[in-house]
Design a protein around this motif. Structure first.
Motif, mmCIF file in Angstrom:
data_model
loop_
_atom_site.group_PDB
_atom_site.id
_atom_site.type_symbol
_atom_site.label_atom_id
_atom_site.label_comp_id
_atom_site.label_asym_id
_atom_site.label_seq_id
_atom_site.Cartn_x
_atom_site.Cartn_y
_atom_site.Cartn_z
ATOM 1 N N GLU A 75 0.802 -1.227 0.000
ATOM 2 C CA GLU A 75 0.000 0.000 0.000
ATOM 3 C C GLU A 75 0.838 1.282 0.000
ATOM 4 O OE1 GLU A 75 -3.708 2.034 2.511
ATOM 5 O OE2 GLU A 75 -2.824 0.111 3.132
ATOM 6 N N PRO A 76 1.856 1.460 0.863
ATOM 7 C CA PRO A 76 2.639 2.701 0.793
ATOM 8 C C PRO A 76 3.412 2.844 -0.512
ATOM 9 C CG PRO A 76 3.630 1.163 2.349
ATOM 10 C CD PRO A 76 2.297 0.609 1.991
ATOM 11 N N VAL A 77 3.903 1.737 -1.042
ATOM 12 C CA VAL A 77 4.622 1.795 -2.325
ATOM 13 C C VAL A 77 3.675 2.213 -3.434
ATOM 14 C CG1 VAL A 77 5.945 0.438 -4.000
ATOM 15 C CG2 VAL A 77 6.254 0.037 -1.549
ATOM 16 N N GLU A 79 0.845 3.959 -3.207
ATOM 17 C CA GLU A 79 0.451 5.358 -3.081
ATOM 18 C C GLU A 79 1.593 6.289 -3.479
ATOM 19 O OE1 GLU A 79 -2.480 6.525 -2.571
ATOM 20 O OE2 GLU A 79 -3.357 4.530 -2.335
ATOM 21 N N SER A 80 2.831 5.906 -3.173
ATOM 22 C CA SER A 80 3.981 6.705 -3.614
ATOM 23 C C SER A 80 4.116 6.666 -5.130
ATOM 24 C CB SER A 80 5.256 6.181 -2.951
ATOM 25 O OG SER A 80 6.389 6.909 -3.390
ATOM 26 N N PHE A 81 3.823 5.514 -5.710
ATOM 27 C CA PHE A 81 3.839 5.413 -7.176
ATOM 28 C C PHE A 81 2.723 6.242 -7.785
ATOM 29 C CE2 PHE A 81 2.088 2.961 -10.841
ATOM 30 C CZ PHE A 81 3.079 3.284 -11.767
ATOM 31 N N ALA A 82 1.569 6.304 -7.115
ATOM 32 C CA ALA A 82 0.448 7.094 -7.633
ATOM 33 C C ALA A 82 0.768 8.576 -7.666
ATOM 34 C CB ALA A 82 -0.797 6.837 -6.791
ATOM 35 N N LEU A 83 1.691 9.039 -6.786
ATOM 36 C CA LEU A 83 2.068 10.456 -6.799
ATOM 37 C C LEU A 83 2.836 10.835 -8.055
ATOM 38 C CD1 LEU A 83 3.192 10.868 -3.074
ATOM 39 C CD2 LEU A 83 1.027 11.582 -4.102
ATOM 40 N N ARG A 84 3.386 9.847 -8.760
ATOM 41 C CA ARG A 84 4.147 10.098 -9.984
ATOM 42 C C ARG A 84 3.302 9.978 -11.239
ATOM 43 N NH1 ARG A 84 9.655 9.209 -9.734
ATOM 44 N NH2 ARG A 84 9.540 10.005 -11.881
ATOM 45 N N GLN A 85 2.008 9.717 -11.095
ATOM 46 C CA GLN A 85 1.198 9.484 -12.288
ATOM 47 C C GLN A 85 1.112 10.701 -13.190
ATOM 48 O OE1 GLN A 85 -2.969 8.723 -11.448
ATOM 49 N NE2 GLN A 85 -2.863 9.840 -9.518
ATOM 50 N N GLY A 86 1.158 11.910 -12.605
ATOM 51 C CA GLY A 86 1.137 13.107 -13.434
ATOM 52 C C GLY A 86 2.378 13.238 -14.284
ATOM 53 N N HIS A 87 3.543 12.885 -13.755
ATOM 54 C CA HIS A 87 4.795 12.948 -14.508
ATOM 55 C C HIS A 87 4.901 11.815 -15.518
ATOM 56 C CE1 HIS A 87 6.221 16.080 -11.774
ATOM 57 N NE2 HIS A 87 5.799 15.317 -10.771
ATOM 58 N N LEU A 88 4.316 10.686 -15.182
ATOM 59 C CA LEU A 88 4.397 9.540 -16.089
ATOM 60 C C LEU A 88 3.341 9.584 -17.183
ATOM 61 C CD1 LEU A 88 4.940 6.712 -13.437
ATOM 62 C CD2 LEU A 88 6.662 7.780 -14.883
ATOM 63 N N PRO A 129 9.099 -6.990 -10.115
ATOM 64 C CA PRO A 129 9.175 -6.623 -8.689
ATOM 65 C C PRO A 129 8.241 -5.476 -8.347
ATOM 66 C CG PRO A 129 11.365 -7.014 -9.568
ATOM 67 C CD PRO A 129 10.427 -7.080 -10.733
ATOM 68 N N ARG A 130 7.773 -5.464 -7.115
ATOM 69 C CA ARG A 130 6.741 -4.512 -6.693
ATOM 70 C C ARG A 130 7.313 -3.371 -5.870
ATOM 71 N NH1 ARG A 130 2.532 -9.260 -4.810
ATOM 72 N NH2 ARG A 130 2.046 -10.033 -6.912
ATOM 73 N N ASP A 131 8.441 -2.863 -6.281
ATOM 74 C CA ASP A 131 8.968 -1.663 -5.650
ATOM 75 C C ASP A 131 8.706 -0.473 -6.558
ATOM 76 O OD1 ASP A 131 11.723 -1.262 -7.321
ATOM 77 O OD2 ASP A 131 11.347 -3.389 -6.945
ATOM 78 N N LYS A 132 8.873 0.722 -6.003
ATOM 79 C CA LYS A 132 8.524 1.930 -6.735
ATOM 80 C C LYS A 132 9.374 2.106 -7.984
ATOM 81 C CE LYS A 132 8.292 6.953 -6.220
ATOM 82 N NZ LYS A 132 8.506 8.087 -5.302
ATOM 83 N N GLU A 133 10.673 1.841 -7.889
ATOM 84 C CA GLU A 133 11.559 2.027 -9.034
ATOM 85 C C GLU A 133 11.181 1.106 -10.190
ATOM 86 O OE1 GLU A 133 12.485 1.645 -5.952
ATOM 87 O OE2 GLU A 133 13.236 3.663 -5.487
#
Length: 295
Positions: A75-77, A79-88, A129-133
Motif C-alpha cells: 500500500e505505501p509503495v 500510493e507513492s507510485f500514484a504520486l508520480r502518475q502526473g509525470h508519467l 518486482p513490486r517496488d517503486k523504481e
C-alpha cells in the motif's frame, strides 16, 4: 452579490464586496484545489460502476483486499507510485475485491495483490518486482510492450468474462446468505449447506425443464406419417417393418431357383434308377427269382 454604495455624486458608484462573501470565496478555492490535488495525486478507487474508464488511456491498476498482508505491505509503495502518475502521463487505480467481486471475476484475479497494465483497452499483467523504481521503469521504459497481451476471449471487456463476473457476484451473495443463516438464525454449518443443496436441486430441475421446453419450441419434432407407423407382426409377438416390392421380388426369385433345383434333382434320380434296372436286366449273371404262390 455585489453592493453599490452611492457617493455624493449620484452618477458615480463604488462596488463593495461583502467580507463574508470574500471569505467564502477563498475557502471554496482552497477546498477545490485540495480536492483536485487529492484526485490528481492519489490513486483512483475503482468499482463495478466506474471500472470502464480504464478502457481509455493508460492505466496501472492494483487488485487488493484489506485483510491481505501482502496488500498492506504494498500500500505505501503503491500510493507513492500514484504520486508520480502526473509525470508519467498515466492513471493509477486500485480495486477492493471484497467490495467488487464482479471485477475480480472479470479479470480472473486468483492471487493478491495483482497488478494490471491497461493501454486503450489492451490488458497485460504486471509480474515484475513490486517496488517503486520497478513500477516507474515499467511505465517510463515501456517494458509493458514486451509482455504478451491478454487474449481477446479472456479480455475483461468481453462477453464471456462479463458472464463470469455475474457468477462471482452470485457467489458473494450466497456467501453473505450463508453467514446470515449462521449468525442471525444460529444454524449449524451442515444445516446451511443442506438448505443450499436442496435449493440447488430444485433450481436445476426447473432450469432443465425450461431448457427442454425451449428446445422443443425452437426445434419441434418431425411428424410421423401413417406409412411409417404401419408394421407387421411376427410369430414372437414383435413387429416387423413392411417389406418393399424389391424384397418380395428377390424372395420370389430365390424360391424359383430352389424349385428348379429340386425338380432337376428328382429327374436325375429317376433316370439313375432306370439305368440301374436296365443294367441288371442285361447282365447274364443275374438270376431271376420265380414268383411264389401264396399258401
Amino acid at each position: 452579490m455585489y453592493v453599490y454604495a452611492a457617493e455624493s455624486e449620484p452618477s458615480k458608484g463604488k462596488m463593495i464586496v461583502p467580507r463574508n462573501f470574500l471569505c467564502f470565496s477563498i475557502f471554496a478555492v482552497l477546498l477545490s484545489s485540495r480536492c483536485v490535488s487529492s484526485v490528481k495525486d492519489g490513486s483512483v478507487s475503482l468499482s463495478e460502476d466506474n471500472w470502464d474508464q480504464i478502457l481509455v488511456g493508460e492505466w496501472m491498476v492494483e487488485f487488493y483486499a484489506p485483510w491481505c498482508p501482502a496488500c498492506k505491505a504494498l500500500e505505501p509503495v503503491w500510493e507513492s507510485f500514484a504520486l508520480r502518475q502526473g509525470h508519467l502521463g498515466i492513471s493509477v487505480g486500485k480495486v477492493d475485491v471484497t467490495n467488487s467481486p464482479g471485477l475480480s471475476g472479470r479479470f480472473m484475479v486468483t492471487a493478491l495483490p495483482t497488478i494490471y497494465h491497461a493501454k486503450d483497452g489492451i490488458f497485460r499483467q504486471y509480474k515484475s518486482p513490486r517496488d517503486k523504481e520497478s513500477l516507474v521503469a515499467f511505465v517510463m521504459d515501456k517494458k509493458w510492450a514486451q509482455l504478451e497481451p491478454i487474449s481477446s476471449w479472456k479480455s475483461p471487456n468481453s462477453m464471456q468474462m462479463s458472464v463470469i463476473s455475474y457468477f462471482f457476484k452470485l457467489s458473494q451473495i450466497l456467501r453473505g446468505m450463508h453467514n446470515k443463516l449462521m449468525e442471525d438464525y444460529g444454524l449449524p454449518t451442515w444445516g446451511s449447506y443442506l438448505i443450499f443443496s436442496i435449493a440447488t436441486i430444485i433450481l436445476g430441475a426447473v432450469l432443465g425443464l425450461l431448457i427442454v421446453c425451449l428446445i422443443d419450441l425452437i426445434y419441434p419434432p418431425k411428424p410421423i406419417s401413417f406409412s411409417d407407423k404401419k408394421k407387421q407382426k411376427d410369430g414372437s409377438g414383435g413387429f416387423m417393418q413392411e417389406k418393399s416390392p424389391g424384397d418380395e421380388e428377390l424372395v420370389k426369385n430365390v424360391k424359383d431357383d430352389l424349385v428348379d433345383e429340386d425338380a432337376s434333382g428328382s429327374d436325375g434320380q429317376e433316370e439313375q434308377q432306370d439305368d440301374d434296372k436296365k443294367s441288371t436286366s442285361n447282365s447274364p449273371n443275374v438270376r431271376k427269382r420265380k414268383p411264389r404262390k401264396a399258401d
